[in-house]
Write an enzyme that holds these catalytic residues in place. Structure first.
Site, short mmCIF file in Angstrom:
data_model
loop_
_atom_site.label_atom_id
_atom_site.label_comp_id
_atom_site.label_asym_id
_atom_site.label_seq_id
_atom_site.Cartn_x
_atom_site.Cartn_y
_atom_site.Cartn_z
N GLU A 65 0.83 -1.20 0.00
CA GLU A 65 0.00 0.00 0.00
C GLU A 65 0.86 1.25 0.00
O GLU A 65 0.65 2.18 -0.78
CB GLU A 65 -0.93 0.03 1.23
CG GLU A 65 -1.86 -1.14 1.32
CD GLU A 65 -1.29 -2.31 2.13
OE1 GLU A 65 -0.13 -2.71 1.90
OE2 GLU A 65 -2.02 -2.82 2.99
N CYS B 17 0.25 1.28 7.55
CA CYS B 17 -0.39 1.61 6.27
C CYS B 17 -1.74 2.30 6.49
O CYS B 17 -2.11 3.20 5.73
CB CYS B 17 -0.56 0.37 5.40
SG CYS B 17 1.00 -0.18 4.69
#
Length: 131
Positions: free
Chosen positions: A57, A93
């Site tokens: 990500e 993330c």
């Protein structure tokens, strides 16, 4: 772009994962509001030092930001060692997504079911501009 199409980009990105230590491959596909897709995969540092690893990500977001992109729509994330499992973003993330794209939708799949979340669903009490 449909969630299924975006998930296919994430699956393709997963093939590039560098995971000699864990064997756990993750791919992400970040859809921009322009319709462009920017992909990322997880990359483990061969030294084994966890803090230098990069998640899929963050890889995709960093690629987008480094190209001057800021208008994010949604991100698909797939991961697993042998087969795909639901692979929600890790804590780091989640905070990164909150910081750079607080309105983004997160699309997850285990190859049978597709789930969609907002970043507020996954990180309800995040550190944000209010602080």
């Amino acid at each position: 772009m449909t969630n299924i199409e975006l998930l296919e980009y994430a699956k393709k990105a997963r093939e590039n994962a560098q995971v000699d230590l864990s064997g756990f491959k993750v791919g992400a596909a970040l859809l921009l509001k322009s319709g462009e897709v920017i992909c990322g995969c997880n990359i483990e540092d061969p030294s084994g030092i966890g803090i230098t690893n990069v998640c899929a990500e963050r890889c995709a977001i960093i690629k987008a930001l480094s190209e001057g992109q800021r208008d994010f729509d949604k991100i698909a994330v797939v991961g697993g060692a042998d087969k795909l499992i639901f692979c929600p973003p890790c804590g780091a993330c989640r905070q990164y997504l909150q910081s750079w794209c607080p309105d983004i939708k997160i699309i997850l799949s285990d190859n049978e079911t597709i789930k969609e979340y907002s970043i507020k669903d996954l990180l309800p009490h995040s550190f944000n501009e209010e602080f």
